[in-house]
Scaffold this active site. Sequence first.
Site, PDB file in Angstrom:
ATOM      1  N   GLU A 126       0.845  -1.200   0.000  1.00 39.36           N
ATOM      2  CA  GLU A 126       0.000   0.000   0.000  1.00 39.36           C
ATOM      3  C   GLU A 126       0.881   1.251   0.000  1.00 39.36           C
ATOM      4  O   GLU A 126       2.031   1.202   0.430  1.00 39.36           O
ATOM      5  CB  GLU A 126      -0.905  -0.065   1.259  1.00 39.36           C
ATOM      6  CG  GLU A 126      -1.836   1.080   1.506  1.00 39.36           C
ATOM      7  CD  GLU A 126      -2.876   1.318   0.418  1.00 39.36           C
ATOM      8  OE1 GLU A 126      -2.472   1.660  -0.699  1.00 39.36           O
ATOM      9  OE2 GLU A 126      -4.083   1.214   0.717  1.00 39.36           O
TER      10      GLU A 126
ATOM     11  N   ASP B 275      -3.445   5.931   6.467  1.00 38.81           N
ATOM     12  CA  ASP B 275      -3.811   7.228   7.032  1.00 38.81           C
ATOM     13  C   ASP B 275      -4.726   6.962   8.236  1.00 38.81           C
ATOM     14  O   ASP B 275      -4.250   6.706   9.334  1.00 38.81           O
ATOM     15  CB  ASP B 275      -4.491   8.030   5.918  1.00 38.81           C
ATOM     16  CG  ASP B 275      -4.785   9.467   6.267  1.00 38.81           C
ATOM     17  OD1 ASP B 275      -4.113  10.016   7.144  1.00 38.81           O
ATOM     18  OD2 ASP B 275      -5.700  10.051   5.660  1.00 38.81           O
TER      19      ASP B 275
END
Length: 178
Positions: free
Chosen positions: A102, A106
């Site tokens: 990835e 977040d």
Amino acid sequence: MSTIQIKDKQFTISIPEEEILQSVQRVADAINRDLEGKNPLFLSVLNGAFMYTADLMKRIQIPCEISFIKLSSYSGTSSTGEVKQLVGLNQDIKGRTVVIVEDIVDTGLTMQRLLEILAEKEPAEVHISTLLVKPEKLQVPLTVDYAAMEIPNDFIVGYGLDYDGFGRNYKDIYTVVP
Ligand code: IMP
């Protein structure tokens, strides 16, 4: 180029390519050591992870496979919380060692959803490899085995990451100028 303009925002260079690649090498070394003999299947999450995936995979020296998937939940500069479905997974992952590749974790909601979907397919184990993690923004408990770099809670672009579709092509990482 130390400053760039994308649409209404200015960004300034924060992580140069050289530093990114050193971190990617560290992750690759760890994966080569930890997953030897497991023939892992790397699942690269498009679009953001394309550049990280290319640089990471060039440094993986154990037998492995790679596939590309999509699972997007983001627009503009803040997470919408809306999570879409997984597309593009053609392999049977039952019993496999899977490494998710990835760009950035977040809030962690995207990753959590992806882990749920993959778990239904009964892999032997799933590891998370992310280029970046924003620890201050994390909303869910996640074990990120392979994080290349930790960054503060600022919006960034470059090295695959975008602002409204633009900025993915830069080789360095840039942080928004407030
Ligand atoms: P999360 O679900 O909040 O963890 O969001 C994950 C996705 O949001 C990432 O895969 C990125 O596509 C996007 N994202 C999060 N932070 C940034 C950023 O600073 N710049 C660009 N995209 C970001």
